[in-house]
Design a protein around this motif. Structure first.
Motif, PDB file in Angstrom:
ATOM      1  N   ARG A 131       0.352   0.547  -7.585  1.00  7.00           N
ATOM      2  CA  ARG A 131      -0.071   1.403  -6.490  1.00  7.00           C
ATOM      3  C   ARG A 131      -1.542   1.306  -6.121  1.00  7.00           C
TER       4      ARG A 131
ATOM      5  N   TRP B 264       0.002  19.906  -2.829  1.00  5.56           N
ATOM      6  CA  TRP B 264      -0.182  18.463  -2.703  1.00  5.56           C
ATOM      7  C   TRP B 264      -1.587  18.147  -3.180  1.00  5.56           C
TER       8      TRP B 264
ATOM      9  N   ARG C  94      -4.476  14.752  -4.502  1.00  4.98           N
ATOM     10  CA  ARG C  94      -4.840  13.338  -4.571  1.00  4.98           C
ATOM     11  C   ARG C  94      -6.109  13.233  -5.389  1.00  4.98           C
TER      12      ARG C  94
ATOM     13  N   ALA D 284       6.781   4.682  -3.912  1.00  2.12           N
ATOM     14  CA  ALA D 284       6.464   5.000  -2.511  1.00  2.12           C
ATOM     15  C   ALA D 284       7.093   6.325  -2.085  1.00  2.12           C
ATOM     16  N   GLU D 285       8.169   6.722  -2.747  1.00  4.74           N
ATOM     17  CA  GLU D 285       8.795   8.002  -2.415  1.00  4.74           C
ATOM     18  C   GLU D 285       7.971   9.176  -2.917  1.00  4.74           C
TER      19      GLU D 285
ATOM     20  N   PHE E 251       4.293   8.852  -3.940  1.00  4.25           N
ATOM     21  CA  PHE E 251       2.902   8.743  -3.497  1.00  4.25           C
ATOM     22  C   PHE E 251       2.870   8.119  -2.109  1.00  4.25           C
ATOM     23  N   ASP E 252       2.138   8.749  -1.169  1.00  8.00           N
ATOM     24  CA  ASP E 252       1.995   8.087   0.129  1.00  8.00           C
ATOM     25  C   ASP E 252       0.916   7.009   0.037  1.00  8.00           C
ATOM     26  N   THR E 253       0.660   6.332   1.136  1.00  8.94           N
ATOM     27  CA  THR E 253      -0.239   5.173   1.093  1.00  8.94           C
ATOM     28  C   THR E 253      -1.679   5.562   0.766  1.00  8.94           C
ATOM     29  N   GLU E 254      -2.037   6.835   0.962  1.00 10.32           N
ATOM     30  CA  GLU E 254      -3.387   7.296   0.633  1.00 10.32           C
ATOM     31  C   GLU E 254      -3.464   7.900  -0.768  1.00 10.32           C
TER      32      GLU E 254
ATOM     33  N   TRP F 280      -1.554  10.637  -1.857  1.00  6.96           N
ATOM     34  CA  TRP F 280      -1.172  12.045  -1.945  1.00  6.96           C
ATOM     35  C   TRP F 280       0.215  12.173  -2.556  1.00  6.96           C
ATOM     36  N   CYS F 281       0.403  13.209  -3.390  1.00  5.48           N
ATOM     37  CA  CYS F 281       1.721  13.506  -3.955  1.00  5.48           C
ATOM     38  C   CYS F 281       1.827  15.013  -4.152  1.00  5.48           C
ATOM     39  N   THR F 282       3.022  15.487  -4.430  1.00 14.65           N
ATOM     40  CA  THR F 282       3.224  16.915  -4.648  1.00 14.65           C
ATOM     41  C   THR F 282       3.829  17.176  -6.013  1.00 14.65           C
TER      42      THR F 282
END
Length: 548
Positions: free
Chosen positions: A5, A393, A395, A411-412, A414-417, A419-421
């Motif tokens: 990642r 959320w 990061r 990818a499900e 963490f987004d491309t920047e 961020w996750c929850t």
């Protein structure tokens, strides 16, 4: 093996901001060996080693593995009880450039088959027998079905005659290679702390088999430094692993944080409340890592009979610790409780300082760790107004590199920047995070939200309640209502009417009151994590829909 990642831009950001460095955990062993050579580093019931001895043993084991022909980035499973050589094996894997997967001692064939299939691990480090279970026979069977697994190292001094070919004693191997270290070969296998996968951890998911998470070293070092600051940990401290070091409850304090500041670590191989208290008193322990169950078991004993005057703080993690239990533990142990928020697959989020007021330490998960950015989102996906609850959320530099060799699942989450929850519903108050419940656990009764953690916190103040979990039960009229599962204190009783009177005295809105009360001898938990498995409790409601 490169991480999935992290991008160069992310690494540059975290390095530039001062959160990531090129340090490894072995660097701490090496520095302590030079600066604190004769200070005790690691202790269990059989071994006591200084920092110089620990560094030399790590180098010896790592050299032995290199000379055994184990390639860099080969995967190694370390299924170790709390022990000196369990720690040395983990550090030696890093030193030799091997990707270590530290497994709970409770994992068995089913879980290990999945781990071996995914990792194609070549080496296992295990006890021959522990708690009466024959690990050697289990791994012997695994070797017949996973050809990649070709070597076994035992924590025992002697190798049984029936052991499979390729089985060696780790302790004897370490002694045999002392003074024969090939430092140049080891340095050539040094992990890139930013982009090389160095560690694998398992999640304690509520469905299916545990998922594997890959970590470079930089975020782990970063989090360890953050925790050291929160705990004011120094080389004068004596930490103790009461919970398994394979998990975060004890591992973060002892394996990861303690070496960075030169603190000593004591290992309790197999939990027994009296033995834990005796060891704490004898070794003058200043900090312990536990799950709440350990505190409950120890508080059942005569804690006051042991000299625990050296104890400064208790790191409780891996499950909900009620404010009532925390307050009792603080009073009887004479030490402060500190809690935090983090997961194996999302990373570390926040933490309490040991200097925080008692209310904040017992009721919140503290402030965001340095470098973490946070957003609280409502059901519409937009940020909620100040002081309103929302889904957390975040990061930052304390997160892993994703799920092992699984870019789709990564990818499900963490987004491309980045961020996750955590899927927790939280609010900010007094600069701290207050957890109200899991997003999936929120109970919607006739359009009104009930946050289980809020109700559980109030119920835990009831003198009859030892543990509680509030879950949703389906309802034709309101959609959902709240049901409380309760573990009673010994000799106590409780009725639903008594509970309603108690909650009324707390001035909590009536729609939040549980409308069904169920009793359990103990709460179901998710593996070794100590977390209550609410999925099991909800299933019980489906099985007994007409229960009173």
């Amino acid at each position: 093996m490169k991480t999935l990642r992290y991008t160069q831009a992310m690494v540059d950001e975290f390095v530039h901001d001062g959160y990531w460095t090129d340090e490894t955990f072995f660097d701490s062993y090496d520095r302590n060996a030079r600066e604190l050579p004769d200070k005790e580093a690691l202790v269990d019931s059989q071994h006591r080693v200084t920092w110089r001895q620990a560094r030399d043993l790590v180098d010896a084991i790592a050299t032995a593995w290199v000379q055994a022909g184990i390639a860099k980035s080969a995967r190694i499973v370390i299924q170790a009880p709390n022990s000196v050589y369990g720690f040395l094996a983990r550090a030696a894997a890093e030193r030799a450039g091997l990707i270590s997967m530290t497994a709970f001692a409770t994992l068995r064939q089913n879980e290990l088959e999945d781990i071996l299939e995914k990792t194609q691990a070549e080496v296992a480090v295990i006890p021959a027998v522990f708690r009466g279970f024959d690990y050697l026979s289990m791994y012997q069977d695994l070797m017949t079905r996973f050809p990649s697994l070709r070597k076994i190292y035992l924590f025992d001094d002697e190798v049984p005659s029936n052991a499979p070919t390729g089985t060696e004693s780790l302790t004897r191997t370490a002694q045999a290679f002392l003074g024969k270290v090939d430092s140049a070969a080891l340095e050539s296998r040094r992990f890139d702390p930013f982009f090389d996968v160095a560690l694998l951890t398992t999640t304690s998911g509520t469905t299916g088999l545990p998922k594997l998470v890959e970590w470079p070293l930089a975020p782990r070092v970063c989090t360890s430094k953050g925790r050291i600051d929160l705990w004011q940990l120094t080389q004068q401290d004596v930490t103790m692993a009461i919970a398994p070091h394979a998990g975060g409850a004890a591992g973060t304090l002892t394996y990861f944080a303690a070496p960075l500041c030169g603190a000593k670590t004591v290992m309790l191989e197999d939990f027994n409340p009296e033995r834990a208290l005796e060891t704490m008193a004898r070794e003058k322990v200043t900090a312990i890592g536990v799950v709440p169950t350990h505190l409950v078991r120890m508080l059942e004993k005569n804690v006051e009979a042991y000299d625990l005057s050296s104890l400064r703080f208790i790191r409780s993690a891996g499950g909900y610790l009620s404010p009532q239990l925390a307050q009792e533990a603080e009073a009887r142990f004479g030490a402060v409780i500190t809690s935090d928020l983090g997961t194996q697959d999302k990373g570390s989020v926040s933490g309490c300082k040991i200097s925080d007021p008692g209310e904040l330490r017992r009721l919140t998960v503290g402030q965001m760790l340095p470098g973490n950015k946070v957003r609280l989102l409502g059901p519409d996906g937009h940020e909620v107004p100040p002081n309103e609850p929302g889904v957390l959320w975040f990061r930052g530099p304390h997160s892993p590199a994703g799920y092992y060799r699984d870019p789709t699942m990564t990818a499900e989450v963490f987004d491309t920047e980045g961020w996750c929850t955590t899927e927790d519903v939280v609010k900010f108050d007094q600069g701290c995070l207050w957890i109200l419940g899991r997003q999936k656990d929120v109970i919607i009764r006739g359009g009104q939200n009930i946050y289980p953690a809020e109700v559980e916190g109030l119920m835990n103040e009831h003198p009859s309640i030892a543990a509680v979990a509030v879950v949703a039960m389906p309802d034709a009229e309101y959609g959902e209502r709240a049901c409380a599962f309760v573990v009673l204190r010994k000799g106590r009783s409780l009725t639903l009417d008594e509970l309603r009177i108690f909650l009324s005295s707390k001035r909590v809105a009536k729609y939040k009151w549980p409308e069904r009360l169920e009793f359990s001898e103990q709460m179901p938990t998710v593996g070794d994590s100590g977390k209550v498995d609410k999925k099991v409790l909800r299933a019980r409601l489906v099985e007994t829909p007409q229960a009173a």
